[in-house]
Motif scaffolding. Structure first.
Motif, mmCIF file in Angstrom:
data_model
loop_
_atom_site.group_PDB
_atom_site.id
_atom_site.type_symbol
_atom_site.label_atom_id
_atom_site.label_comp_id
_atom_site.label_asym_id
_atom_site.label_seq_id
_atom_site.Cartn_x
_atom_site.Cartn_y
_atom_site.Cartn_z
ATOM 1 N N MET A 169 -11.630 34.399 -25.696
ATOM 2 C CA MET A 169 -11.511 32.944 -25.777
ATOM 3 C C MET A 169 -12.808 32.310 -26.277
ATOM 4 O O MET A 169 -12.784 31.277 -26.960
ATOM 5 C CB MET A 169 -11.091 32.367 -24.428
ATOM 6 C CG MET A 169 -9.657 32.742 -24.054
ATOM 7 S SD MET A 169 -9.137 32.120 -22.437
ATOM 8 C CE MET A 169 -9.000 30.358 -22.781
ATOM 9 N N ALA A 170 -13.927 32.919 -25.973
ATOM 10 C CA ALA A 170 -15.202 32.420 -26.512
ATOM 11 C C ALA A 170 -15.243 32.614 -28.023
ATOM 12 O O ALA A 170 -15.707 31.731 -28.766
ATOM 13 C CB ALA A 170 -16.371 33.140 -25.839
ATOM 14 N N GLN A 171 -14.765 33.772 -28.501
ATOM 15 C CA GLN A 171 -14.678 34.001 -29.948
ATOM 16 C C GLN A 171 -13.759 32.968 -30.611
ATOM 17 O O GLN A 171 -14.092 32.393 -31.648
ATOM 18 C CB GLN A 171 -14.129 35.397 -30.225
ATOM 19 C CG GLN A 171 -15.107 36.541 -30.020
ATOM 20 C CD GLN A 171 -14.485 37.846 -30.473
ATOM 21 O OE1 GLN A 171 -13.383 38.203 -30.064
ATOM 22 N NE2 GLN A 171 -15.185 38.562 -31.329
ATOM 23 N N MET A 172 -12.603 32.745 -29.977
ATOM 24 C CA MET A 172 -11.646 31.798 -30.535
ATOM 25 C C MET A 172 -12.233 30.384 -30.570
ATOM 26 O O MET A 172 -12.042 29.642 -31.551
ATOM 27 C CB MET A 172 -10.347 31.808 -29.707
ATOM 28 C CG MET A 172 -9.227 30.996 -30.304
ATOM 29 S SD MET A 172 -8.598 31.681 -31.861
ATOM 30 C CE MET A 172 -7.624 33.069 -31.235
ATOM 31 N N THR A 173 -12.968 30.027 -29.553
ATOM 32 C CA THR A 173 -13.605 28.702 -29.511
ATOM 33 C C THR A 173 -14.580 28.537 -30.671
ATOM 34 O O THR A 173 -14.613 27.492 -31.337
ATOM 35 C CB THR A 173 -14.331 28.495 -28.177
ATOM 36 O OG1 THR A 173 -13.368 28.559 -27.111
ATOM 37 C CG2 THR A 173 -15.044 27.154 -28.140
ATOM 38 N N GLU A 174 -15.379 29.571 -30.931
ATOM 39 C CA GLU A 174 -16.318 29.511 -32.050
ATOM 40 C C GLU A 174 -15.579 29.310 -33.372
ATOM 41 O O GLU A 174 -15.932 28.446 -34.190
ATOM 42 C CB GLU A 174 -17.146 30.789 -32.126
ATOM 43 C CG GLU A 174 -18.077 30.828 -33.333
ATOM 44 C CD GLU A 174 -18.782 32.166 -33.497
ATOM 45 O OE1 GLU A 174 -19.217 32.453 -34.625
ATOM 46 O OE2 GLU A 174 -18.873 32.922 -32.517
ATOM 47 N N LEU A 175 -14.515 30.084 -33.591
ATOM 48 C CA LEU A 175 -13.783 30.012 -34.851
ATOM 49 C C LEU A 175 -13.097 28.661 -35.057
ATOM 50 O O LEU A 175 -12.975 28.181 -36.185
ATOM 51 C CB LEU A 175 -12.727 31.121 -34.903
ATOM 52 C CG LEU A 175 -13.262 32.551 -35.031
ATOM 53 C CD1 LEU A 175 -12.130 33.559 -34.864
ATOM 54 C CD2 LEU A 175 -13.952 32.752 -36.376
ATOM 55 N N LEU A 176 -12.665 28.044 -33.976
ATOM 56 C CA LEU A 176 -11.889 26.816 -34.093
ATOM 57 C C LEU A 176 -12.738 25.550 -33.984
ATOM 58 O O LEU A 176 -12.195 24.442 -34.059
ATOM 59 C CB LEU A 176 -10.789 26.792 -33.026
ATOM 60 C CG LEU A 176 -9.778 27.937 -33.086
ATOM 61 C CD1 LEU A 176 -8.676 27.743 -32.055
ATOM 62 C CD2 LEU A 176 -9.167 28.077 -34.481
ATOM 63 N N THR A 177 -14.042 25.705 -33.828
ATOM 64 C CA THR A 177 -14.901 24.516 -33.709
ATOM 65 C C THR A 177 -16.011 24.460 -34.753
ATOM 66 O O THR A 177 -16.713 23.455 -34.840
ATOM 67 C CB THR A 177 -15.540 24.440 -32.310
ATOM 68 O OG1 THR A 177 -16.275 25.647 -32.055
ATOM 69 C CG2 THR A 177 -14.486 24.248 -31.231
ATOM 70 N N ARG A 178 -16.169 25.511 -35.539
ATOM 71 C CA ARG A 178 -17.287 25.550 -36.487
ATOM 72 C C ARG A 178 -16.886 25.621 -37.952
ATOM 73 O O ARG A 178 -17.742 25.670 -38.828
ATOM 74 C CB ARG A 178 -18.196 26.748 -36.168
ATOM 75 C CG ARG A 178 -18.824 26.675 -34.790
ATOM 76 C CD ARG A 178 -19.849 27.773 -34.603
ATOM 77 N NE ARG A 178 -20.408 27.774 -33.254
ATOM 78 C CZ ARG A 178 -21.368 28.607 -32.842
ATOM 79 N NH1 ARG A 178 -21.862 29.508 -33.692
ATOM 80 N NH2 ARG A 178 -21.820 28.559 -31.616
#
Length: 344
Positions: A35-44
């Motif tokens: 979920m941390a990886q997904m957060t990075e991909l979807l916010t940057r």
């Protein structure tokens, strides 16, 4: 930025099966990591239109994926993105990696009947009259594998055309993988095939042979609705104009007088899907030289778009017959074309 500059929407695939990660196999820790990886991909990386994932794992591994939490996070961070998996929630895998949907293919689906990481390919290919709207997406690679290999060659343009009929022509989205080569570029071989496929498509579908047809219908709605939902709407591009038959009619037929004899072997039909999926079975008949109506092809579901190929017909008259429907059938587009490239 490259996708944006080219006018392309961006989608991302993040595989859950990361066995190189130290926390893999530790359910709680790994799900937090994912979920941390997904957060990075979807916010940057700006606006994301599709998030593509699967349930890849093996039975021996003691690993549980928290899909519902992942889906909630994706919809929170990118509310405009659709999520792809074997069970949706927004788009479903079609059940194979050949780019081929079932000849009966519903956008309707029962998500409770599907499992991410499951193996019910037939159900994914066809769907059913379920209560969830989860349209199918066909994924296939232009080459034998998903990554570029110098020893491999791309599929031919005629093969891509066949895939197009069996994916886009069966109410599906087509995701065609074209992997960059070792220089980070699309290979010249792949580019040549894509250009040839584009030429085939334009040669077929830029010539609507029924464009100037005279149309009669078995019925039309009465009153003010008669002009709003007239049969001639089926010759107009787009799903927001359509033909509506009269209520409680025993048959649903559109008659097309082409005003001259033409050769055709492809039928294109569309339903106004914002009004729901309705047609269950249909066929077309062609008037032959002896003055007899002969069936050319039959089909089942339609949806956003259905393409059917059949042996070449030469006639100036045809009729489109809806044999079974969920309520009143609605048709937004009906076209005939000549494909001189495929062999059926």
């Amino acid at each position: 930025m490259a996708a944006k500059d080219a006018g392309l929407d961006l989608g991302l695939y993040l595989s859950p099966w990361d066995r190189h990660e130290a926390t893999y196999g530790k359910t709680q820790e790994y799900n937090e990591f994912y979920m941390a990886q997904m957060t990075e991909l979807l916010t940057r990386y700006g606006e994301i239109k599709e998030v593509w994932l699967d349930g890849a794992t093996v039975e021996e591994e003691d690993m549980e994926y928290f899909f519902d939490s992942w889906f909630s996070l994706i919809h929170q961070l990118q509310p405009g993105a659709v999520i792809f998996s074997e069970a949706g929630p927004d788009i479903r895998w079609v059940g194979d990696e050949d780019g081929v949907a079932g000849s009966t293919c519903w956008s309707l689906f029962n998500r409770s009947h599907a499992k991410i990481g499951g193996d019910d390919a037939k159900y994914s290919q066809e769907g059913d009259l379920g209560h969830d709207w989860v349209p199918p997406e066909c994924d296939v690679s232009i080459r034998p594998g998903w990554f570029w290999q110098s020893s491999e060659v791309p599929k031919s343009a005629k093969t891509l055309l066949d895939i197009y009929y069996k994916s886009v022509g069966r109410n599906c989205i087509l995701l065609l993988n074209v992997a960059p080569n070792s220089s980070g570029l699309i290979s010249a071989e792949d580019t040549e095939v894509l250009q040839e496929f584009g030429e085939f498509w334009k040669a077929i579908f830029s010539h609507h042979l029924a464009e100037n047809a005279i149309i009669y219908a078995s019925s039309i709605p009465g009153g003010d609705r008669s002009s709003q939902f007239e049969p001639y709407n089926v010759l107009k591009e787009g799903i927001y104009t359509y033909w509506v038959p009269g209520e409680s009619q025993p048959e649903w037929i559109l008659y097309l007088n082409l005003q001259e004899s033409v050769s055709f072997n492809v039928l294109r039909i569309q339903e106004p899907i914002h009004m729901g999926r309705r047609i269950i079975a249909f066929h077309i008949e062609v008037l032959n030289g002896d003055g007899e109506w002969k069936q050319a092809i039959s089909g089942t579901t339609v949806g956003y778009q259905r393409l059917l190929q059949f042996p070449t017909q030469n006639s100036g008259h045809l009729k489109f017959v809806i044999d079974k429907s969920r309520g009143e059938p609605l048709i937004s587009y009906l076209g005939i074309y000549l494909d001189q490239f495929s062999i059926i």
